[in-house]
Write a protein that holds these residues in place. Structure first.
Motif, PDB file in Angstrom:
ATOM      1  N   ARG A  66      -3.115  59.775 100.635  1.00  0.00           N
ATOM      2  CA  ARG A  66      -3.381  59.520 102.051  1.00  0.00           C
ATOM      3  C   ARG A  66      -3.077  60.761 102.878  1.00  0.00           C
ATOM      4  O   ARG A  66      -3.849  61.141 103.781  1.00  0.00           O
ATOM      5  CB  ARG A  66      -2.534  58.346 102.529  1.00  0.00           C
ATOM      6  N   ASN A  67      -1.966  61.408 102.583  1.00  0.00           N
ATOM      7  CA  ASN A  67      -1.595  62.601 103.338  1.00  0.00           C
ATOM      8  C   ASN A  67      -2.609  63.724 103.172  1.00  0.00           C
ATOM      9  O   ASN A  67      -2.860  64.489 104.112  1.00  0.00           O
ATOM     10  CB  ASN A  67      -0.210  63.077 102.921  1.00  0.00           C
ATOM     11  N   ALA A  68      -3.185  63.840 101.972  1.00  0.00           N
ATOM     12  CA  ALA A  68      -4.191  64.877 101.756  1.00  0.00           C
ATOM     13  C   ALA A  68      -5.376  64.683 102.698  1.00  0.00           C
ATOM     14  O   ALA A  68      -5.879  65.647 103.295  1.00  0.00           O
ATOM     15  CB  ALA A  68      -4.655  64.852 100.300  1.00  0.00           C
ATOM     16  N   ARG A  69      -5.812  63.441 102.871  1.00  0.00           N
ATOM     17  CA  ARG A  69      -6.916  63.179 103.801  1.00  0.00           C
ATOM     18  C   ARG A  69      -6.490  63.466 105.243  1.00  0.00           C
ATOM     19  O   ARG A  69      -7.269  64.026 106.032  1.00  0.00           O
ATOM     20  CB  ARG A  69      -7.369  61.729 103.670  1.00  0.00           C
ATOM     21  N   THR A  70      -5.269  63.080 105.598  1.00  0.00           N
ATOM     22  CA  THR A  70      -4.769  63.355 106.947  1.00  0.00           C
ATOM     23  C   THR A  70      -4.778  64.846 107.229  1.00  0.00           C
ATOM     24  O   THR A  70      -5.190  65.292 108.314  1.00  0.00           O
ATOM     25  CB  THR A  70      -3.348  62.785 107.110  1.00  0.00           C
ATOM     26  N   LEU A  71      -4.335  65.637 106.259  1.00  0.00           N
ATOM     27  CA  LEU A  71      -4.269  67.087 106.446  1.00  0.00           C
ATOM     28  C   LEU A  71      -5.655  67.691 106.605  1.00  0.00           C
ATOM     29  O   LEU A  71      -5.879  68.538 107.483  1.00  0.00           O
ATOM     30  CB  LEU A  71      -3.542  67.727 105.262  1.00  0.00           C
ATOM     31  N   LEU A  80     -14.195  67.696 102.758  1.00  0.00           N
ATOM     32  CA  LEU A  80     -13.758  68.141 101.438  1.00  0.00           C
ATOM     33  C   LEU A  80     -13.286  66.961 100.593  1.00  0.00           C
ATOM     34  O   LEU A  80     -12.677  66.020 101.107  1.00  0.00           O
ATOM     35  CB  LEU A  80     -12.627  69.161 101.559  1.00  0.00           C
ATOM     36  N   PRO A  81     -13.537  66.999  99.283  1.00  0.00           N
ATOM     37  CA  PRO A  81     -13.123  65.883  98.428  1.00  0.00           C
ATOM     38  C   PRO A  81     -11.620  65.823  98.231  1.00  0.00           C
ATOM     39  O   PRO A  81     -10.933  66.854  98.208  1.00  0.00           O
ATOM     40  CB  PRO A  81     -13.829  66.174  97.096  1.00  0.00           C
ATOM     41  N   VAL A  82     -11.121  64.598  98.117  1.00  0.00           N
ATOM     42  CA  VAL A  82      -9.730  64.337  97.755  1.00  0.00           C
ATOM     43  C   VAL A  82      -9.748  63.527  96.465  1.00  0.00           C
ATOM     44  O   VAL A  82     -10.396  62.484  96.390  1.00  0.00           O
ATOM     45  CB  VAL A  82      -8.993  63.573  98.861  1.00  0.00           C
ATOM     46  N   VAL A 112       2.856  61.491 112.694  1.00  0.00           N
ATOM     47  CA  VAL A 112       1.659  62.325 112.767  1.00  0.00           C
ATOM     48  C   VAL A 112       0.445  61.432 113.021  1.00  0.00           C
ATOM     49  O   VAL A 112       0.426  60.245 112.671  1.00  0.00           O
ATOM     50  CB  VAL A 112       1.456  63.136 111.475  1.00  0.00           C
ATOM     51  N   ALA A 113      -0.580  62.005 113.649  1.00  0.00           N
ATOM     52  CA  ALA A 113      -1.776  61.233 113.988  1.00  0.00           C
ATOM     53  C   ALA A 113      -2.515  60.834 112.715  1.00  0.00           C
ATOM     54  O   ALA A 113      -2.808  61.667 111.858  1.00  0.00           O
ATOM     55  CB  ALA A 113      -2.682  62.063 114.890  1.00  0.00           C
ATOM     56  N   ARG A 114      -2.799  59.543 112.599  1.00  0.00           N
ATOM     57  CA  ARG A 114      -3.545  59.011 111.456  1.00  0.00           C
ATOM     58  C   ARG A 114      -4.875  58.444 111.943  1.00  0.00           C
ATOM     59  O   ARG A 114      -5.074  58.169 113.124  1.00  0.00           O
ATOM     60  CB  ARG A 114      -2.750  57.909 110.764  1.00  0.00           C
ATOM     61  N   ALA A 115      -5.792  58.239 110.996  1.00  0.00           N
ATOM     62  CA  ALA A 115      -7.078  57.605 111.281  1.00  0.00           C
ATOM     63  C   ALA A 115      -7.421  56.690 110.125  1.00  0.00           C
ATOM     64  O   ALA A 115      -6.918  56.852 108.998  1.00  0.00           O
ATOM     65  CB  ALA A 115      -8.169  58.661 111.474  1.00  0.00           C
ATOM     66  N   SER A 116      -8.281  55.722 110.370  1.00  0.00           N
ATOM     67  CA  SER A 116      -8.637  54.769 109.318  1.00  0.00           C
ATOM     68  C   SER A 116      -9.240  55.470 108.112  1.00  0.00           C
ATOM     69  O   SER A 116      -9.052  55.039 106.976  1.00  0.00           O
ATOM     70  CB  SER A 116      -9.608  53.718 109.861  1.00  0.00           C
ATOM     71  N   GLU A 117      -9.943  56.578 108.349  1.00  0.00           N
ATOM     72  CA  GLU A 117     -10.578  57.290 107.241  1.00  0.00           C
ATOM     73  C   GLU A 117      -9.551  57.899 106.285  1.00  0.00           C
ATOM     74  O   GLU A 117      -9.879  58.221 105.132  1.00  0.00           O
ATOM     75  CB  GLU A 117     -11.496  58.387 107.773  1.00  0.00           C
ATOM     76  N   ASP A 119      -7.314  56.403 104.835  1.00  0.00           N
ATOM     77  CA  ASP A 119      -7.032  55.418 103.794  1.00  0.00           C
ATOM     78  C   ASP A 119      -8.235  55.138 102.910  1.00  0.00           C
ATOM     79  O   ASP A 119      -8.211  54.188 102.117  1.00  0.00           O
ATOM     80  CB  ASP A 119      -6.545  54.113 104.447  1.00  0.00           C
ATOM     81  N   ARG A 120      -9.289  55.933 103.030  1.00  0.00           N
ATOM     82  CA  ARG A 120     -10.436  55.771 102.145  1.00  0.00           C
ATOM     83  C   ARG A 120     -10.009  55.954 100.699  1.00  0.00           C
ATOM     84  O   ARG A 120      -9.110  56.754 100.406  1.00  0.00           O
ATOM     85  CB  ARG A 120     -11.528  56.797 102.443  1.00  0.00           C
TER      86      ARG A 120
END
Length: 341
Positions: A66-71, A80-82, A112-117, A119-120
């Motif tokens: 999840r953090n990788a997508r947030t970053l 970019l793929p995670v 930190v600011a999160r978004a629904s994406e 958690d994809r």
């Protein structure tokens, strides 16, 4: 510059024909210092970041993924793929992370600011991302591993022919000549999966090890952290929110006003190699006893290797650095970046 690409379009910078551009897959366990390393990669025109693969370590792998997508989203590269990787070591169990250092959320519990994406589901597995990107550009892809080496070892085991086409593996981990930080003998990333580390250090590919011998001394101090946190983009805001808990740990346990730049230092070896001193030594990793996880270099010149080091390839070991210059480089590069805004 505003990004005008539509949904699903490839927003990678055009790097074809640029001999200075390094194709990079970043294998990480974000983690506050991982966050700094990701932003340094995104801020560096010399780097074509191909994606992030995630592993357990600073937090469980679901959290680090999840953090990788947030970053990537904060850094302006949500395209970019995670790839989600190992949830535990090759042998034994994962202890659950270090929330008193990186927070329960892995990013300092700093809201930190999160978004629904964020958690994809992951795009693919870590091993498959490594295989795909290496085979797409044989001999050109560098793997930067800043967490436990489980994904990298599995890649070498499952796809050895593809793995031999890696340009270079750069590891943040180990302690050739210095004490450990998780035990007196071992550094944390290596201690989390010593068997994987021994595989990676002994495989038929070029390896560089950037460990505590240099990273303990590369400190981002108050001025560095102020600059990094005040750049005015979502990426800078994320770092400003993530760092305080990590910084408090260094104050309480190391009496340092600042943070050690462990993970970004490994990327700095690739970007500013003239600021580092290195030696080429074969490495074995201790797999048992109170020294489990210790990285042992064979430093003495001798006619034949000692038992256990026979046939081991040389590893480029970072032994020294112009520490203040490296810290200045990391902070300046991130502070001035616009991250897609």
């Amino acid at each position: 510059m505003l990004d005008s690409s539509g949904p699903g379009e490839d927003r990678r910078p055009t790097t074809e024909g640029d001999p200075k551009t390094m194709k990079l897959v970043l294998d990480c366990d974000p983690g506050v210092d991982d966050a700094v390393a990701v932003m340094l990669a995104l801020a560096s025109p010399e780097v074509e970041l191909l994606g992030l693969s995630t592993v357990f370590g600073n937090a469980p792998v679901d959290v680090t993924t999840r953090n990788a997508r947030t970053l990537l989203r904060a850094g302006g590269r949500p395209d970019l793929p995670v790839a989600k990787g190992a949830h535990g070591p090759l042998v034994g169990r994962f202890g659950g992370g270090v929330p008193f250092i990186h927070g329960k959320d892995g990013l300092g519990d700093g809201n930190v600011a999160r978004a629904s994406e964020d958690d994809r589901p992951p795009d693919l597995s870590a091993v498959e991302l490594l295989r795909r990107e290496v085979l797409a550009a044989p001999g050109e892809v560098t793997l930067l591993a800043v967490g436990p080496l489980t994904n990298i070892a599995l890649f070498a085991r499952v796809h050895p022919e593809a793995a031999r086409q890696v340009a270079r593996v750069v590891v943040m981990g180990g302690n050739a000549l210095s004490p450990g930080n998780i035990t007196p003998g071992a550094e944390a990333n290596i201690h989390n999966d010593p068997e994987a580390a021994d595989i990676v250090m002994g495989f038929d590919w070029p390896v560089a090890m950037v460990g505590l011998d240099v990273t303990d001394g590369i400190v981002l101090g108050p001025a560095h952290l102020d600059a990094i946190g005040s750049g005015g983009t979502p990426a800078h805001d994320l770092l400003a929110r993530a760092v305080p808990l990590y910084r408090q740990f260094y104050k309480d346990f190391n009496d340092i006003d600042g943070v050690a730049a462990h993970d970004p230092a490994a990327l700095a070896l690739l970007l500013v190699p003239d600021l580092f001193d290195t030696e080429d030594w074969p490495i074995r990793v201790e797999l048992s006893g109170i020294g489990r996880g210790k990285t042992w270099p064979q430093t003495r010149r001798r006619p034949t290797p000692p038992p256990g080091w026979e046939g081991r390839p040389p590893v480029q070991v970072a032994t020294g650095a112009r520490s203040e210059a490296v810290a200045d480089f990391i902070a300046d590069r991130i502070a001035k970046a616009r991250f897609g805004t």
